[in-house]
Write a protein that holds these residues in place. Structure first.
Motif, PDB file in Angstrom:
ATOM      1  N   VAL A 146       0.832  -1.206   0.000  1.00  0.00           N
ATOM      2  CA  VAL A 146       0.000   0.000   0.000  1.00  0.00           C
ATOM      3  C   VAL A 146       0.864   1.252   0.000  1.00  0.00           C
ATOM      4  CG1 VAL A 146      -1.966  -1.130   1.113  1.00  0.00           C
ATOM      5  CG2 VAL A 146      -0.210  -0.035   2.521  1.00  0.00           C
ATOM      6  N   ALA A 147       2.163   1.105   0.320  1.00  0.00           N
ATOM      7  CA  ALA A 147       3.083   2.236   0.231  1.00  0.00           C
ATOM      8  C   ALA A 147       3.239   2.718  -1.199  1.00  0.00           C
ATOM      9  CB  ALA A 147       4.453   1.860   0.795  1.00  0.00           C
ATOM     10  N   GLY A 148       2.794   1.913  -2.157  1.00  0.00           N
ATOM     11  CA  GLY A 148       2.848   2.300  -3.554  1.00  0.00           C
ATOM     12  C   GLY A 148       1.606   3.020  -4.036  1.00  0.00           C
ATOM     13  N   TYR A 149       0.587   3.164  -3.171  1.00  0.00           N
ATOM     14  CA  TYR A 149      -0.638   3.836  -3.580  1.00  0.00           C
ATOM     15  C   TYR A 149      -0.410   5.329  -3.845  1.00  0.00           C
ATOM     16  CZ  TYR A 149      -3.755  -0.101  -2.404  1.00  0.00           C
ATOM     17  OH  TYR A 149      -4.411  -1.308  -2.375  1.00  0.00           O
ATOM     18  N   PHE A 150       0.401   5.961  -2.987  1.00  0.00           N
ATOM     19  CA  PHE A 150       0.719   7.381  -3.150  1.00  0.00           C
ATOM     20  C   PHE A 150       1.968   7.686  -2.338  1.00  0.00           C
ATOM     21  CE2 PHE A 150      -2.836   6.868  -0.154  1.00  0.00           C
ATOM     22  CZ  PHE A 150      -2.256   7.284   1.032  1.00  0.00           C
ATOM     23  N   GLY A 151       2.562   8.865  -2.588  1.00  0.00           N
ATOM     24  CA  GLY A 151       3.822   9.210  -1.952  1.00  0.00           C
ATOM     25  C   GLY A 151       3.700   9.415  -0.456  1.00  0.00           C
ATOM     26  N   LEU A 152       4.513   8.683   0.294  1.00  0.00           N
ATOM     27  CA  LEU A 152       4.506   8.776   1.755  1.00  0.00           C
ATOM     28  C   LEU A 152       5.916   9.063   2.265  1.00  0.00           C
ATOM     29  CD1 LEU A 152       2.273   5.695   2.669  1.00  0.00           C
ATOM     30  CD2 LEU A 152       1.690   8.105   3.050  1.00  0.00           C
ATOM     31  N   PRO A 153       6.070  10.005   3.174  1.00  0.00           N
ATOM     32  CA  PRO A 153       7.381  10.219   3.794  1.00  0.00           C
ATOM     33  C   PRO A 153       7.859   8.950   4.496  1.00  0.00           C
ATOM     34  CG  PRO A 153       5.898  12.040   4.284  1.00  0.00           C
ATOM     35  CD  PRO A 153       5.062  10.978   3.640  1.00  0.00           C
ATOM     36  N   ASN A 154       9.163   8.820   4.632  1.00  0.00           N
ATOM     37  CA  ASN A 154       9.840   7.657   5.211  1.00  0.00           C
ATOM     38  C   ASN A 154       9.917   6.471   4.253  1.00  0.00           C
ATOM     39  OD1 ASN A 154      10.576   8.601   7.868  1.00  0.00           O
ATOM     40  ND2 ASN A 154       8.396   8.530   8.369  1.00  0.00           N
ATOM     41  N   ALA A 155       9.278   6.589   3.092  1.00  0.00           N
ATOM     42  CA  ALA A 155       9.345   5.521   2.090  1.00  0.00           C
ATOM     43  C   ALA A 155       9.885   6.100   0.787  1.00  0.00           C
ATOM     44  CB  ALA A 155       7.972   4.900   1.873  1.00  0.00           C
ATOM     45  N   SER A 156      10.956   6.872   0.893  1.00  0.00           N
ATOM     46  CA  SER A 156      11.436   7.671  -0.233  1.00  0.00           C
ATOM     47  C   SER A 156      11.913   6.835  -1.416  1.00  0.00           C
ATOM     48  CB  SER A 156      12.574   8.589   0.233  1.00  0.00           C
ATOM     49  OG  SER A 156      12.128   9.455   1.246  1.00  0.00           O
ATOM     50  N   VAL A 157      12.395   5.630  -1.176  1.00  0.00           N
ATOM     51  CA  VAL A 157      12.810   4.729  -2.252  1.00  0.00           C
ATOM     52  C   VAL A 157      11.889   3.513  -2.312  1.00  0.00           C
ATOM     53  CG1 VAL A 157      14.724   3.376  -3.211  1.00  0.00           C
ATOM     54  CG2 VAL A 157      15.196   5.492  -1.945  1.00  0.00           C
ATOM     55  N   TYR A 158      11.544   2.990  -1.148  1.00  0.00           N
ATOM     56  CA  TYR A 158      10.677   1.816  -1.069  1.00  0.00           C
ATOM     57  C   TYR A 158       9.327   2.086  -1.734  1.00  0.00           C
ATOM     58  CZ  TYR A 158       7.928  -1.915   1.183  1.00  0.00           C
ATOM     59  OH  TYR A 158       7.118  -2.991   1.438  1.00  0.00           O
ATOM     60  N   GLY A 159       8.706   3.229  -1.431  1.00  0.00           N
ATOM     61  CA  GLY A 159       7.392   3.550  -1.982  1.00  0.00           C
ATOM     62  C   GLY A 159       7.387   3.612  -3.494  1.00  0.00           C
ATOM     63  N   PRO A 160       8.295   4.370  -4.120  1.00  0.00           N
ATOM     64  CA  PRO A 160       8.330   4.391  -5.585  1.00  0.00           C
ATOM     65  C   PRO A 160       8.594   3.011  -6.200  1.00  0.00           C
ATOM     66  CG  PRO A 160       9.452   6.313  -4.727  1.00  0.00           C
ATOM     67  CD  PRO A 160       9.120   5.456  -3.546  1.00  0.00           C
ATOM     68  N   SER A 161       9.412   2.186  -5.539  1.00  0.00           N
ATOM     69  CA  SER A 161       9.647   0.846  -6.087  1.00  0.00           C
ATOM     70  C   SER A 161       8.366   0.016  -6.063  1.00  0.00           C
ATOM     71  CB  SER A 161      10.758   0.135  -5.304  1.00  0.00           C
ATOM     72  OG  SER A 161      10.323  -0.290  -4.019  1.00  0.00           O
ATOM     73  N   LYS A 162       7.564   0.182  -5.027  1.00  0.00           N
ATOM     74  CA  LYS A 162       6.311  -0.567  -4.933  1.00  0.00           C
ATOM     75  C   LYS A 162       5.258   0.001  -5.874  1.00  0.00           C
ATOM     76  CE  LYS A 162       7.701  -3.589  -1.929  1.00  0.00           C
ATOM     77  NZ  LYS A 162       7.767  -5.021  -2.266  1.00  0.00           N
ATOM     78  N   ALA A 163       5.272   1.323  -6.089  1.00  0.00           N
ATOM     79  CA  ALA A 163       4.366   1.921  -7.072  1.00  0.00           C
ATOM     80  C   ALA A 163       4.665   1.365  -8.462  1.00  0.00           C
ATOM     81  CB  ALA A 163       4.503   3.441  -7.049  1.00  0.00           C
ATOM     82  N   ALA A 164       5.949   1.193  -8.767  1.00  0.00           N
ATOM     83  CA  ALA A 164       6.341   0.622 -10.060  1.00  0.00           C
ATOM     84  C   ALA A 164       5.844  -0.818 -10.189  1.00  0.00           C
ATOM     85  CB  ALA A 164       7.853   0.679 -10.214  1.00  0.00           C
ATOM     86  N   ALA A 236      -9.407   2.445   3.434  1.00  0.00           N
ATOM     87  CA  ALA A 236      -9.251   3.847   3.817  1.00  0.00           C
ATOM     88  C   ALA A 236      -8.163   4.510   2.981  1.00  0.00           C
ATOM     89  CB  ALA A 236      -8.929   3.951   5.307  1.00  0.00           C
ATOM     90  N   LEU A 237      -7.069   3.792   2.746  1.00  0.00           N
ATOM     91  CA  LEU A 237      -5.992   4.345   1.922  1.00  0.00           C
ATOM     92  C   LEU A 237      -6.443   4.529   0.471  1.00  0.00           C
ATOM     93  CD1 LEU A 237      -2.824   2.464   3.204  1.00  0.00           C
ATOM     94  CD2 LEU A 237      -3.589   4.767   3.768  1.00  0.00           C
ATOM     95  N   LYS A 238      -7.278   3.633  -0.008  1.00  0.00           N
ATOM     96  CA  LYS A 238      -7.794   3.788  -1.357  1.00  0.00           C
ATOM     97  C   LYS A 238      -8.638   5.054  -1.489  1.00  0.00           C
ATOM     98  CE  LYS A 238      -7.777  -1.045  -2.903  1.00  0.00           C
ATOM     99  NZ  LYS A 238      -7.156  -0.832  -4.231  1.00  0.00           N
ATOM    100  N   LEU A 239      -9.372   5.386  -0.434  1.00  0.00           N
ATOM    101  CA  LEU A 239     -10.151   6.631  -0.454  1.00  0.00           C
ATOM    102  C   LEU A 239      -9.225   7.839  -0.487  1.00  0.00           C
ATOM    103  CD1 LEU A 239     -13.006   5.794   2.094  1.00  0.00           C
ATOM    104  CD2 LEU A 239     -13.200   6.023  -0.390  1.00  0.00           C
ATOM    105  N   VAL A 240      -8.163   7.793   0.317  1.00  0.00           N
ATOM    106  CA  VAL A 240      -7.190   8.888   0.315  1.00  0.00           C
ATOM    107  C   VAL A 240      -6.571   9.035  -1.069  1.00  0.00           C
ATOM    108  CG1 VAL A 240      -4.993   9.694   1.286  1.00  0.00           C
ATOM    109  CG2 VAL A 240      -6.703   8.647   2.779  1.00  0.00           C
ATOM    110  N   ARG A 241      -6.357   7.928  -1.711  1.00  0.00           N
ATOM    111  CA  ARG A 241      -5.746   7.928  -3.055  1.00  0.00           C
ATOM    112  C   ARG A 241      -6.585   8.719  -4.054  1.00  0.00           C
ATOM    113  NH1 ARG A 241      -4.548   2.208  -6.176  1.00  0.00           N
ATOM    114  NH2 ARG A 241      -2.871   2.889  -7.564  1.00  0.00           N
ATOM    115  N   TRP A 242      -7.908   8.709  -3.846  1.00  0.00           N
ATOM    116  CA  TRP A 242      -8.801   9.392  -4.771  1.00  0.00           C
ATOM    117  C   TRP A 242      -8.939  10.877  -4.469  1.00  0.00           C
ATOM    118  CZ3 TRP A 242     -10.559   7.797  -9.310  1.00  0.00           C
ATOM    119  CH2 TRP A 242     -10.531   6.418  -9.582  1.00  0.00           C
TER     120      TRP A 242
END
Length: 258
Positions: A146-164, A236-242
């Protein structure tokens, strides 16, 4: 509603290759699949950890290797095919994570994380896809977050890798489903693993690896494309994503400060 993938009615004899099976979600999913009767090849760097997962399961195969070694992928695939006769399901579960804000990024560490989380999946796909396409069936499961749903602090590399990985799973489904290959996208929330143990903040709806493994097995069995859990958190995170950025950014900023 008709499932997007072919359901797995029976795991008995299913030939599974589990990447990242030495700890956390991967180890728990290996146990879940083995107990369901699957034949499971366990891969990670640490052979002794894999052996502890495989103990008491004669249908388990320890296939340790470094997923960053491209030649080793082909060697292990040949070993597994010689033992099992092929691979019905490959699960990409290996990951690296370092909690860091954008000003703390280290270029070398970032490159290693991206190669582990994303690059190794491409190597694995080029290894297993030709045989799956030739026989017209197979199954690919990619553990994103779920860290790949949108940009989150503390996941500066992990999050983009999961979004990919989320993007990759979506395009793989469109490409491969008409050719008989099922694709599953797995987006866990917080799970108790060596990776999340690095976090110094409160993790809502924290789950055990065993609960995560059951959710993944149930999702694959029912033919789901996206398997996300726990739903009270992920919805809940999916709602935030929208939300539009004007609303989303202040919300995320407030959450980071709490």
């Amino acid at each position: 509603m008709h499932p997007l993938n072919t359901p797995v009615r029976d795991w008995t004899g299913l030939r599974v290759w589990l990447i990242g099976a030495s700890s956390g979600i991967g180890a728990a999913l290996a146990q879940e699949a083995l107990q369901a009767g699957a034949r499971v090849a366990l891969s990670a760097r640490r052979a002794e950890r894999l052996q502890s997962v495989a103990d008491a399961h004669p249908q388990a195969l320890v296939a340790a290797f470094d997923i960053l070694d491209q030649q080793a992928w082909q060697q292990r695939h040949e070993q597994i095919c010689a033992e099992f006769g092929g691979v019905d399901l490959i699960v990409f579960c290996a990951a690296e994570y370092h909690p860091e804000r954008s000003w703390e990024i280290d270029a070398g560490r970032a490159a290693h994380t991206l190669q582990t989380n994303l690059g190794s999946v491409y190597t694995g796909l080029t290894t297993v896809l030709p045989a799956m396409l030739e026989r017209g069936n197979g199954r690919i499961a990619i553990v994103a977050s779920v860290a790949g749903y949108f940009g989150l602090p503390n996941a500066s590399v992990y999050g983009p890798s999961k979004a990919a990985l989320i993007n990759l799973a979506e395009l793989l489904y469109v490409d491969l489903r008409p050719r008989g290959i099922s694709v599953h996208l797995i987006n866990p929330g917080f799970v108790q693993t060596p990776l999340t143990a690095k976090n110094e903040f409160s993790m809502p709806a924290l789950q055990t690896p065993q609960a995560a493994a059951r959710a993944i097995r149930d999702g694959i069995s029912s033919g789901k494309f996206e398997i996300h859990f726990p739903r009270r958190f992920t919805l809940a995170l999916k709602l935030v994503r929208w939300l539009p950025y004007r609303l989303r950014f202040p919300l995320i900023s407030r959450l980071v400060r709490t």
